[in-house]
Design a protein around this motif. Structure first.
Motif, PDB file in Angstrom:
ATOM      1  N   LEU A 297       0.812  -1.202   0.000  1.00 36.96           N
ATOM      2  CA  LEU A 297       0.000   0.000   0.000  1.00 36.96           C
ATOM      3  C   LEU A 297       0.855   1.265   0.000  1.00 36.96           C
ATOM      4  CD1 LEU A 297      -3.043  -1.198   2.089  1.00 36.96           C
ATOM      5  CD2 LEU A 297      -2.859  -0.925  -0.348  1.00 36.96           C
ATOM      6  N   ARG A 298       0.852   2.027   1.055  1.00 28.44           N
ATOM      7  CA  ARG A 298       1.541   3.315   0.940  1.00 28.44           C
ATOM      8  C   ARG A 298       2.996   3.274   1.384  1.00 28.44           C
ATOM      9  NH1 ARG A 298      -2.230   7.833   3.571  1.00 28.44           N
ATOM     10  NH2 ARG A 298      -4.207   6.814   3.302  1.00 28.44           N
ATOM     11  N   GLY A 299       3.419   2.164   1.982  1.00 30.74           N
ATOM     12  CA  GLY A 299       4.775   2.158   2.525  1.00 30.74           C
ATOM     13  C   GLY A 299       4.822   3.023   3.780  1.00 30.74           C
ATOM     14  N   PHE A 300       5.852   2.880   4.549  1.00 31.44           N
ATOM     15  CA  PHE A 300       5.959   3.608   5.821  1.00 31.44           C
ATOM     16  C   PHE A 300       7.177   4.527   5.820  1.00 31.44           C
ATOM     17  CE2 PHE A 300       4.190  -0.538   7.805  1.00 31.44           C
ATOM     18  CZ  PHE A 300       2.904  -0.155   7.489  1.00 31.44           C
ATOM     19  N   TYR A 301       7.092   5.603   6.587  1.00 28.45           N
ATOM     20  CA  TYR A 301       8.252   6.470   6.801  1.00 28.45           C
ATOM     21  C   TYR A 301       9.155   5.914   7.906  1.00 28.45           C
ATOM     22  CZ  TYR A 301       5.892  10.244   4.155  1.00 28.45           C
ATOM     23  OH  TYR A 301       5.290  11.008   3.184  1.00 28.45           O
ATOM     24  N   LEU A 302       8.556   5.177   8.843  1.00 30.03           N
ATOM     25  CA  LEU A 302       9.293   4.615   9.982  1.00 30.03           C
ATOM     26  C   LEU A 302       9.728   3.189   9.680  1.00 30.03           C
ATOM     27  CD1 LEU A 302       7.347   5.071  13.345  1.00 30.03           C
ATOM     28  CD2 LEU A 302       9.438   6.182  12.658  1.00 30.03           C
ATOM     29  N   ASP A 303      10.708   2.707  10.423  1.00 31.99           N
ATOM     30  CA  ASP A 303      11.013   1.275  10.406  1.00 31.99           C
ATOM     31  C   ASP A 303      10.015   0.624  11.366  1.00 31.99           C
ATOM     32  OD1 ASP A 303      11.902  -1.287  10.801  1.00 31.99           O
ATOM     33  OD2 ASP A 303      14.021  -0.742  10.979  1.00 31.99           O
ATOM     34  N   TYR A 304       8.950   0.101  10.789  1.00 31.07           N
ATOM     35  CA  TYR A 304       7.819  -0.380  11.599  1.00 31.07           C
ATOM     36  C   TYR A 304       8.243  -1.484  12.567  1.00 31.07           C
ATOM     37  CZ  TYR A 304       2.908  -1.536  12.587  1.00 31.07           C
ATOM     38  OH  TYR A 304       1.697  -1.742  13.210  1.00 31.07           O
ATOM     39  N   ASN A 305       9.160  -2.315  12.154  1.00 25.90           N
ATOM     40  CA  ASN A 305       9.544  -3.450  13.006  1.00 25.90           C
ATOM     41  C   ASN A 305      10.454  -3.064  14.168  1.00 25.90           C
ATOM     42  OD1 ASN A 305       8.192  -5.751  11.754  1.00 25.90           O
ATOM     43  ND2 ASN A 305       9.425  -5.194   9.963  1.00 25.90           N
ATOM     44  N   ASN A 306      11.082  -1.898  14.091  1.00 28.54           N
ATOM     45  CA  ASN A 306      12.062  -1.555  15.134  1.00 28.54           C
ATOM     46  C   ASN A 306      11.786  -0.264  15.905  1.00 28.54           C
ATOM     47  OD1 ASN A 306      13.942  -3.789  14.751  1.00 28.54           O
ATOM     48  ND2 ASN A 306      14.220  -2.901  12.708  1.00 28.54           N
ATOM     49  N   ASP A 307      10.989   0.639  15.335  1.00 28.49           N
ATOM     50  CA  ASP A 307      10.849   1.967  15.940  1.00 28.49           C
ATOM     51  C   ASP A 307       9.612   2.140  16.827  1.00 28.49           C
ATOM     52  OD1 ASP A 307      13.120   2.603  14.588  1.00 28.49           O
ATOM     53  OD2 ASP A 307      12.136   3.746  12.992  1.00 28.49           O
ATOM     54  N   LEU A 308       8.763   1.132  16.911  1.00 23.84           N
ATOM     55  CA  LEU A 308       7.505   1.297  17.658  1.00 23.84           C
ATOM     56  C   LEU A 308       7.717   1.166  19.168  1.00 23.84           C
ATOM     57  CD1 LEU A 308       5.063  -0.779  15.410  1.00 23.84           C
ATOM     58  CD2 LEU A 308       5.552   1.664  15.325  1.00 23.84           C
ATOM     59  N   PRO A 309       6.850   1.807  19.954  1.00 23.45           N
ATOM     60  CA  PRO A 309       7.013   1.772  21.419  1.00 23.45           C
ATOM     61  C   PRO A 309       6.310   0.586  22.087  1.00 23.45           C
ATOM     62  CG  PRO A 309       5.293   3.313  20.840  1.00 23.45           C
ATOM     63  CD  PRO A 309       5.803   2.755  19.540  1.00 23.45           C
ATOM     64  N   GLY A 310       6.016  -0.460  21.312  1.00 21.99           N
ATOM     65  CA  GLY A 310       5.330  -1.620  21.894  1.00 21.99           C
ATOM     66  C   GLY A 310       5.437  -2.819  20.971  1.00 21.99           C
ATOM     67  N   PRO A 311       4.974  -4.000  21.427  1.00 22.84           N
ATOM     68  CA  PRO A 311       5.101  -5.226  20.639  1.00 22.84           C
ATOM     69  C   PRO A 311       4.130  -5.270  19.452  1.00 22.84           C
ATOM     70  CG  PRO A 311       3.896  -5.667  22.663  1.00 22.84           C
ATOM     71  CD  PRO A 311       4.341  -4.232  22.737  1.00 22.84           C
ATOM     72  N   ILE A 312       4.530  -5.999  18.404  1.00 16.60           N
ATOM     73  CA  ILE A 312       3.683  -6.202  17.227  1.00 16.60           C
ATOM     74  C   ILE A 312       3.125  -7.626  17.283  1.00 16.60           C
ATOM     75  CG2 ILE A 312       3.634  -6.344  14.699  1.00 16.60           C
ATOM     76  CD1 ILE A 312       6.110  -4.481  14.699  1.00 16.60           C
ATOM     77  N   TYR A 313       1.821  -7.750  17.058  1.00 15.86           N
ATOM     78  CA  TYR A 313       1.178  -9.070  16.984  1.00 15.86           C
ATOM     79  C   TYR A 313       0.501  -9.233  15.630  1.00 15.86           C
ATOM     80  CZ  TYR A 313       1.702  -9.434  22.052  1.00 15.86           C
ATOM     81  OH  TYR A 313       2.215  -9.504  23.323  1.00 15.86           O
ATOM     82  N   GLN A 314       0.544 -10.450  15.093  1.00  9.38           N
ATOM     83  CA  GLN A 314      -0.243 -10.753  13.906  1.00  9.38           C
ATOM     84  C   GLN A 314      -1.331 -11.779  14.231  1.00  9.38           C
ATOM     85  OE1 GLN A 314       3.454 -11.071  11.137  1.00  9.38           O
ATOM     86  NE2 GLN A 314       1.860 -10.196   9.852  1.00  9.38           N
ATOM     87  N   ASP A 315      -1.280 -12.308  15.453  1.00 11.48           N
ATOM     88  CA  ASP A 315      -2.210 -13.343  15.878  1.00 11.48           C
ATOM     89  C   ASP A 315      -3.085 -12.807  17.019  1.00 11.48           C
ATOM     90  OD1 ASP A 315      -3.284 -15.440  17.493  1.00 11.48           O
ATOM     91  OD2 ASP A 315      -1.912 -16.871  16.560  1.00 11.48           O
ATOM     92  N   ALA A 316      -4.399 -12.755  16.768  1.00 13.68           N
ATOM     93  CA  ALA A 316      -5.339 -12.170  17.751  1.00 13.68           C
ATOM     94  C   ALA A 316      -5.361 -12.955  19.073  1.00 13.68           C
ATOM     95  CB  ALA A 316      -6.746 -12.135  17.152  1.00 13.68           C
ATOM     96  N   TYR A 317      -5.083 -14.256  19.008  1.00 16.43           N
ATOM     97  CA  TYR A 317      -5.192 -15.097  20.208  1.00 16.43           C
ATOM     98  C   TYR A 317      -3.985 -14.911  21.121  1.00 16.43           C
ATOM     99  CZ  TYR A 317      -9.001 -16.581  17.442  1.00 16.43           C
ATOM    100  OH  TYR A 317     -10.150 -16.533  16.702  1.00 16.43           O
ATOM    101  N   LYS A 318      -2.825 -14.776  20.518  1.00 16.78           N
ATOM    102  CA  LYS A 318      -1.598 -14.494  21.279  1.00 16.78           C
ATOM    103  C   LYS A 318      -1.711 -13.110  21.923  1.00 16.78           C
ATOM    104  CE  LYS A 318       3.086 -15.053  21.949  1.00 16.78           C
ATOM    105  NZ  LYS A 318       3.168 -14.542  23.322  1.00 16.78           N
ATOM    106  N   LEU A 319      -2.257 -12.174  21.171  1.00 15.82           N
ATOM    107  CA  LEU A 319      -2.461 -10.810  21.677  1.00 15.82           C
ATOM    108  C   LEU A 319      -3.353 -10.836  22.933  1.00 15.82           C
ATOM    109  CD1 LEU A 319      -2.666  -7.643  21.450  1.00 15.82           C
ATOM    110  CD2 LEU A 319      -4.513  -7.990  19.850  1.00 15.82           C
TER     111      LEU A 319
END
Length: 365
Positions: A297-319
């Protein structure tokens, strides 16, 4: 001066906070607010309401010395050289914007048309408000903005987060107005809209991937969840069966007030996390379609995998499982939350509205 937020949708965002400061400290100005449905909006103070598209609307934009808006205004409004247009914009950018977008996937337009119209609009902005150095740099290229037109003073809408973050009585009042239980923690889920989920112009499809059933089972005793969907998403949420657990706040006009009552924010690619970062509270990123979204889609300005202030989940159950230990997530990400605040939120001093009011009143004197 004339104010408009999100194309006349409601009384909110930075224009609201500039207006409230001006009305209190500079009441000698004449104030006008534009709304699509003026009868549905409560507007404090002396401002006059006008209906978008009415004769009074065109007259307001024709005669006002100052235009203050947080999104693009129609190009058919003719801005004269002696009028001052202050664009507050409505978020620190994560996704590529305007001139920085390679391909525009939106109904009813082409990439060339979209950029040409956007550029014509930004050329009318006398000032563009920026919340941080990161945004300033992006705005210069994305919006074709010369640096001298950018006001790097923080977002007026975030004044509330700075000034009321520890005001327990005020937060209590907000919780009562939302009918939130006093004995439960509050999570807000605020996902972005996805550019390619449209059916036809102005109608977007959205599918709630977070699995409310599972969340309610795991967290219902301790938490309530506020659901905040983007204003472009039209299909209403059906929350039958979740009355005591999930509350639809999509039409609540002031998201800053919702941040204050929330103990934790769950989002994905919405720029809300930059504002919520002012509070230094835990944030979680539920990016179930990250692989597709990041590349396509639009691409990001940030390094999404490293610059965020919290964990990333792709699985709703683990979340849902990990949310049971919110304190642990907060402790684990303490340093990242602090670093994120320093990079993106440190300019927010609770006086951004005043800074803009000072520019307006200095120009007058």
């Amino acid at each position: 001066m004339v104010f408009e937020a999100f194309g006349g949708k409601n009384y909110s965002d930075s224009p609201k906070y500039v207006y409230e400061y001006m009305m209190k400290h500079h009441p000698n100005y004449e104030f006008i607010w534009v709304f699509k449905k003026p009868g549905n909006v409560y507007l404090p103070g002396p401002a006059k309401k006008v209906k978008k598209g009415s004769a009074a609307y065109y007259e307001a934009y024709s005669k006002a010395k100052y235009w203050i808006a947080n999104a693009r205004l129609p190009l058919y409004l003719n801005k004269k050289p002696n009028q001052v247009y202050i664009q507050t914009w409505h978020g620190t950018p994560l996704k590529r914007l305007a001139n920085d977008m390679k391909v525009i996937r939106m109904p009813g337009t082409t990439t060339d048309n979209y950029k040409r119209n956007f550029r014509e609009e930004t050329s009318r902005w006398d000032y563009l408000v920026s919340p941080n150095a990161y945004s300033t740099k992006i705005f210069e290229t994305a919006f074709w903005m010369p640096p001298e037109k950018i006001l790097e003073v923080g977002y007026p809408r975030n004044d509330l987060l700075v000034n009321r973050a520890n005001d327990e009585a005020y937060i209590q009042e907000l919780k009562e107005s939302l009918n939130l239980p006093q004995d439960k923690k509050v999570i807000m889920y605020a996902p972005t809209w996805r550019d390619d989920e449209f059916v036809k112009k102005g109608k977007y499809l959205f599918d709630l991937k977070i699995d409310l059933d599972n969340l309610q089972q795991k967290l219902g005793d301790e938490y309530v969840i506020l659901l905040r969907m983007h204003y472009l998403i039209s299909n209403a949420l059906d929350l039958r069966g979740y009355e005591d657990f999930a509350i639809d706040v999509s039409n609540y006009s002031d998201i800053s007030e919702l941040y204050l009552v929330s103990d934790c924010l769950i989002t994905d690619y919405s720029s809300v996390f930059f504002d919520y970062g002012v509070l230094k509270r835990p944030q979680i990123f539920f990016a179930y379609d990250l692989d597709k979204y990041g590349q396509d889609l639009r691409g990001f300005y940030l390094d999404y995998n490293n610059d965020l202030p919290g964990p990333i989940y792709q699985d709703a159950y683990k979340l849902a499982e990990d949310l049971k230990n919110l304190d642990q997530i907060e402790a684990e990400y303490k340093d990242k939350i602090e670093r994120f605040y320093n990079d993106f939120c440190a300019l927010e001093d609770g006086a951004s509205s005043r800074a803009i009011a000072d520019i307006i009143t200095r120009k007058q004197s």
